[in-house]
Design a protein around this motif. Structure first.
Motif, PDB file in Angstrom:
ATOM      1  N   LEU A  41      -0.676  10.052   1.205  1.00 45.47           N
ATOM      2  CA  LEU A  41      -1.500   9.077   0.501  1.00 45.47           C
ATOM      3  C   LEU A  41      -0.655   7.935  -0.068  1.00 45.47           C
ATOM      4  N   THR A  44       0.292   5.659   2.756  1.00 42.06           N
ATOM      5  CA  THR A  44      -0.907   4.930   3.167  1.00 42.06           C
ATOM      6  C   THR A  44      -1.166   3.768   2.218  1.00 42.06           C
ATOM      7  N   ARG A  45      -1.016   4.023   0.938  1.00 43.79           N
ATOM      8  CA  ARG A  45      -1.225   2.983  -0.079  1.00 43.79           C
ATOM      9  C   ARG A  45      -0.256   1.810   0.120  1.00 43.79           C
ATOM     10  N   LYS A  46       1.006   2.103   0.413  1.00 41.37           N
ATOM     11  CA  LYS A  46       1.991   1.040   0.656  1.00 41.37           C
ATOM     12  C   LYS A  46       1.631   0.235   1.912  1.00 41.37           C
ATOM     13  N   GLN A  49      -1.238  -2.118   1.150  1.00 36.98           N
ATOM     14  CA  GLN A  49      -0.798  -3.269   0.365  1.00 36.98           C
ATOM     15  C   GLN A  49      -0.135  -4.306   1.260  1.00 36.98           C
ATOM     16  N   LYS A 153     -10.963   8.355  -1.710  1.00 38.11           N
ATOM     17  CA  LYS A 153      -9.614   7.951  -2.120  1.00 38.11           C
ATOM     18  C   LYS A 153      -9.167   6.699  -1.369  1.00 38.11           C
ATOM     19  N   VAL A 154      -9.476   6.633  -0.079  1.00 41.64           N
ATOM     20  CA  VAL A 154      -9.087   5.472   0.709  1.00 41.64           C
ATOM     21  C   VAL A 154      -9.785   4.220   0.191  1.00 41.64           C
ATOM     22  N   GLN A 156     -10.884   3.713  -2.785  1.00 37.79           N
ATOM     23  CA  GLN A 156     -10.342   3.370  -4.096  1.00 37.79           C
ATOM     24  C   GLN A 156      -9.012   2.644  -3.974  1.00 37.79           C
ATOM     25  N   MET A 157      -8.215   3.003  -2.957  1.00 33.31           N
ATOM     26  CA  MET A 157      -6.953   2.288  -2.737  1.00 33.31           C
ATOM     27  C   MET A 157      -7.206   0.808  -2.516  1.00 33.31           C
ATOM     28  N   TRP A 158      -8.164   0.496  -1.630  1.00 30.75           N
ATOM     29  CA  TRP A 158      -8.478  -0.911  -1.352  1.00 30.75           C
ATOM     30  C   TRP A 158      -9.007  -1.613  -2.601  1.00 30.75           C
ATOM     31  N   ASP A 160      -8.318  -0.849  -5.700  1.00 32.54           N
ATOM     32  CA  ASP A 160      -7.203  -1.050  -6.619  1.00 32.54           C
ATOM     33  C   ASP A 160      -6.362  -2.259  -6.206  1.00 32.54           C
TER      34      ASP A 160
END
Length: 291
Positions: A41, A44-46, A49, A153-154, A156-158, A160
């Motif tokens: 995760l 994936t977040r990096k 971004q 969760k995915v 929410q990443m976008w 954020d």
């Protein structure tokens, strides 16, 4: 599809985080990655971004080209049996929490599962189907919810990062094919636009490398009609259906005839598909590792 045939996960990640994979019931790591693994995760977040900074940021908003953002593609354990899913420590811990939320107490769980567990550490996930149908149902529902929570969760990443509706429309992409004891996407869980995204439909009426026409000639019709009705049922006034993938060619050396393609396109449009992407124009197995 990545060096292991799943999700385009790069080799370096596999080498750096070898324990990020799911584990089968014998404890061996599988090709699949644990949707809830913290290293998976975080990376994936990096990646998101970087995609936002370098590609998406200048192309979002009114009169801009990017209007959809697909959270993930066919999140379904790669169409495998749920008895070949994740039995790793993290998954089993989440499964026990799921059972605690469902039953409240160990005593109540024992009654429903017809077990005599003395404590929660003894609780196990089923590994063989049709031995205990109540356990099978709970294992099925747990895995279904695990996919749903990953998609949350995915999204929410976008959010954020700064991407929100109505700037884009968050979408999912589902394929309604499953092997024995596999999971078909849950209509209700995939129809929560404020939580995950708009449920869309990938259509593959030809799924076997046999014959010149379609193996399931009316499957696309059925899937489109089912999805339209599900959107009405669970979303209300949502009757708009997108198909991110509509099959043209697939198999090496096997032609999908123009008549078969025409049937697919016309019938799904007639049954409620408002927009579709032809996937893909070139015949043959061009998605393989040696393409």
């Amino acid at each position: 599809w990545g060096f292991l045939g799943f999700g385009a996960i790069p080799l370096w990640f596999h080498q750096k985080y070898p324990k990020s994979h799911m584990q089968n019931s014998d404890g061996y790591f599988t090709k699949l990655y644990d949707y809830h693994n913290p290293d998976f995760l975080a990376s994936t977040r990096k990646w998101f971004q970087a995609v936002y900074d370098q590609v998406l940021k200048p192309n979002l908003g009114t009169d801009s080209p990017v209007v959809f953002l697909q959270l993930d593609n066919e999140t379904n354990f790669m169409w495998q049996s749920i008895y070949n899913h994740d039995y790793g420590p993290g998954a089993i811990t989440r499964y026990k929490k799921f059972l605690q939320n469902e039953y409240g107490s160990l005593e109540n769980l024992n009654i429903h599962h017809r077990r005599q567990y003395q404590n929660w550490n003894e609780v196990k996930a089923p590994v063989t189907p049709a031995i205990n149908t109540i356990e099978d149902r709970d294992w099925y529902q747990f895995n279904d919810r695990s996919m749903y929570e990953y998609l949350q969760k995915v999204r929410q990443m976008w959010q954020d990062i700064g991407i929100k509706e109505p700037q884009v429309l968050f979408t999912l992409a589902e394929s309604y094919n499953a092997v024995e004891n596999g999971i078909l996407p849950n209509f209700k869980m995939r129809a929560e636009p404020d939580s995950t995204g708009l449920m869309t439909l990938n259509l593959y009426p030809k799924t076997y490398e046999l014959g010149e026409l379609l193996n399931f000639p009316f499957k696309a019709d059925l899937d489109a009609k089912s999805m339209v009705q599900a959107n009405k049922q669970y979303i209300g006034d949502q009757e708009w259906l997108l198909s991110p993938e509509v099959q043209t060619g697939w198999w090496r050396g096997i032609q999908v005839t123009p008549a078969a393609r025409q049937q697919t396109y016309l019938t799904i449009i007639g049954h409620g598909v408002k927009a579709l992407f032809v996937y893909y124009f070139s015949e043959g197995q061009n998605w393989g590792f040696d393409w």
